[in-house]
Design an enzyme around this catalytic site. Structure first.
Site, PDB file in Angstrom:
ATOM      1  N   HIS A  82      47.578  29.968  27.209  1.00  0.00           N
ATOM      2  CA  HIS A  82      47.159  31.369  27.232  1.00  0.00           C
ATOM      3  C   HIS A  82      47.918  32.132  26.153  1.00  0.00           C
ATOM      4  CE1 HIS A  82      45.567  35.100  28.795  1.00  0.00           C
ATOM      5  NE2 HIS A  82      46.745  35.623  28.482  1.00  0.00           N
ATOM      6  N   ASP A 161      40.927  40.605  40.005  1.00  0.00           N
ATOM      7  CA  ASP A 161      41.500  40.951  38.695  1.00  0.00           C
ATOM      8  C   ASP A 161      40.481  41.709  37.857  1.00  0.00           C
ATOM      9  OD1 ASP A 161      43.406  40.845  36.453  1.00  0.00           O
ATOM     10  OD2 ASP A 161      41.813  39.646  35.563  1.00  0.00           O
ATOM     11  N   ARG A 168      42.567  49.492  35.256  1.00  0.00           N
ATOM     12  CA  ARG A 168      43.747  49.626  34.382  1.00  0.00           C
ATOM     13  C   ARG A 168      43.335  50.066  32.988  1.00  0.00           C
ATOM     14  NH1 ARG A 168      46.101  43.940  34.466  1.00  0.00           N
ATOM     15  NH2 ARG A 168      47.669  44.810  33.084  1.00  0.00           N
ATOM     16  N   SER A 183      47.747  39.407  36.627  1.00  0.00           N
ATOM     17  CA  SER A 183      46.389  39.307  36.092  1.00  0.00           C
ATOM     18  C   SER A 183      46.194  37.948  35.412  1.00  0.00           C
ATOM     19  CB  SER A 183      46.169  40.456  35.100  1.00  0.00           C
ATOM     20  OG  SER A 183      45.033  40.243  34.328  1.00  0.00           O
ATOM     21  N   LYS A 187      44.421  34.094  37.298  1.00  0.00           N
ATOM     22  CA  LYS A 187      43.278  33.382  36.718  1.00  0.00           C
ATOM     23  C   LYS A 187      43.670  31.957  36.340  1.00  0.00           C
ATOM     24  CE  LYS A 187      42.785  36.912  33.974  1.00  0.00           C
ATOM     25  NZ  LYS A 187      42.478  38.028  33.096  1.00  0.00           N
TER      26      LYS A 187
HETATM   27  N1  URA Z   1      45.190  39.742  29.566  1.00  0.00           N
HETATM   28  C1  URA Z   1      44.845  39.641  30.875  1.00  0.00           C
HETATM   29  O1  URA Z   1      44.060  38.776  31.264  1.00  0.00           O
HETATM   30  N2  URA Z   1      45.385  40.532  31.729  1.00  0.00           N
HETATM   31  C2  URA Z   1      46.255  41.488  31.355  1.00  0.00           C
HETATM   32  O2  URA Z   1      46.710  42.236  32.189  1.00  0.00           O
HETATM   33  C3  URA Z   1      46.601  41.570  29.993  1.00  0.00           C
HETATM   34  C4  URA Z   1      46.047  40.670  29.120  1.00  0.00           C
END
Ligand code: URA
Length: 434
Positions: A82, A161, A168, A183, A187
């Site tokens: 990620h 999320d 957000r 967040s 995932k």
């Molecule tokens: N990427 C995400 O998936 N969530 C966040 O809060 C920030 C970046």
């Protein structure tokens, strides 16, 4: 339980219990808690923070708001990556095929772009015919047959999320370490990989502006992953100038293929992708030292197996694999405008964020979620930090729609020139768990 009490507790800096967090996340996702109350709690969390236990509980509640993918039918340790996002970041398209070619299954869910940064799904969509929204069965087939799978996140992975991120986004509550941690990690945990390498960006245009904040975010995600039995490592990397030469979807496919062919090997993009891939090979059990992993990465480039894996992934998922060897089959821009240096000097810095916005305005990115992209437009960045330039040197090529107005001064204003020579600082700022 009353949502009012949760907001009040957090407003005063108190900690929420796991039950309270589950109550909130469930209620936010099913609509029984109104958005204004969730928004209010989000803002209180931004100001007051969360303890490690609260962050863990939030991550779990968000993970459990949807489905968890079972990848056990595919043999071997599955390793994901990620990145917290940057302009020109196309490391997924490079390291995924490398890691897969070296024998480690690499399942990845990606996002679409919004604002000044692009999204991997949009970039892959520039390959004609490629299905970027795989069903679970198609995702598993791609992972079994090519050891690489990349798809847009499905709606049933961590739906809470999706809901909270949208709130957000409109309430200036994205930049919070516990909220970002929960967040991303909800995932990733739901996605089913056994191991994860994180690329946490740090710099003026990243979520984390200072090394201290980037370390705190990286450590927070490492803590959550470790607590859930996931192997996890983090690199903290500099984010200011665009990564590599390409910004824009088809252009980024071209650059990724060039790197998989062995070109630009000394550049920052290649070095960063190779290092992330090497960490993934170690976590996946394909190498026991960094030197061994790096040798395997190089071998996959030199023997062509990494590029061949990308071709197989594309062909299996309906894409035109010949476009990877014949770039004229990729979406093309209507016109190419050269931007030349208007004076002599040394390039002291390049404002990646502004270039990302210029690329978005060309049509490569979305200002609004409903915008339709032009996959052929974008910017070729020839300028490099530290480079000496003379008036008239080629600094950018702008790939625009036919008849689109291109103002060279806007591109030149993204560069800061000095009269003295400058050196680019290293891309790798720190690492955790490596
Ligand atoms: N990427 C995400 O998936 N969530 C966040 O809060 C920030 C970046």
């Amino acid at each position: 339980m009353r949502m009012y009490d949760l907001i009040y507790t957090k407003k005063l800096g108190g900690a929420l219990s796991p039950d309270q967090i589950v109550f909130w996340v469930k209620g936010a996702a099913d609509g029984s808690i109104p958005d204004e109350q969730s928004a209010s709690l989000l803002m209180a969390i931004c100001w007051r923070g969360m303890t490690t236990e609260e962050t863990l509980a939030l991550t779990l509640a968000m993970r459990d708001s949807g489905k968890r993918l079972d990848l056990s039918a595919v043999p071997g340790l599955k390793v994901d990556k990620h990145s917290t996002g940057g302009v020109g970041d196309k490391t997924t398209m490079i390291l995924g095929p490398i890691v897969a070619a070296c024998g480690v299954p690499c399942p990845m869910f990606s996002g679409r772009g919004l604002g000044h940064t692009g999204g991997t799904v949009d970039k892959f969509e520039a390959i004609p015919g490629l299905n970027v929204e795989l069903s679970e069965a198609e995702f598993l087939r791609s992972l079994s047959e090519t050891r690489f799978a990349n798809s847009a996140q499905t709606a049933d992975i961590a739906p809470a999320d999706k809901k909270l991120y949208a709130l957000r986004d409109i309430t200036a509550t994205v930049e919070s370490i516990p909220l970002i941690t929960a967040s991303i990690m909800s995932k990733k945990l739901a996605g089913g990989a056994d191991a994860l390498v994180l690329d946490v960006k740090c710099g003026p245009t990243a979520f984390m502006k200072t090394l201290e904040d980037a370390r705190t975010l990286a450590q927070s995600m490492v803590n959550v992953g470790t607590a859930h039995g996931m192997q996890i490592r983090a690199l903290i990397t500099r984010m200011d100038a665009p990564l590599g030469w390409a910004i824009g979807n088809a252009l980024e496919i071209m650059e990724s293929v060039e790197i998989l062919r062995g070109e630009h090997a000394a550049g920052e993009l290649a070095q960063m992708s190779f290092r992330l891939a090497a960490e993934m090979l170690i976590m996946g059990g394909a190498a026991s030292t960094l030197a061994e992993a790096q040798a395997k990465v190089q071998a996959s480039i030199q023997d062509g197996s990494a590029l061949e894996t990308l071709r197989r992934f594309v062909a299996l998922n309906g894409g035109d694999a010949t476009s990877l060897d014949d770039f004229s089959r990729l979406p093309q821009a209507g016109q190419v405008v050269d931007v030349l240096a208007s004076q002599d000097g040394y390039i002291a810095d390049i404002d990646g964020r502004s270039l990302g916005i210029l690329a978005m305005d060309l049509g490569a990115g979305r200002r609004d979620r409903s915008d339709v992209l032009d996959l052929g437009v974008g910017i070729r960045v020839l300028a490099q930090v530290g480079q000496k330039v003379a008036k008239g040197d080629l600094l950018f090529q702008v790939f625009a729609k036919a008849n689109q107005l291109v103002l060279p001064d806007l591109y030149l204003s993204t560069l800061r020139l000095t009269m003295n020579s400058t050196v680019q600082s290293p891309w790798l700022l720190a690492s955790i768990g490596c």
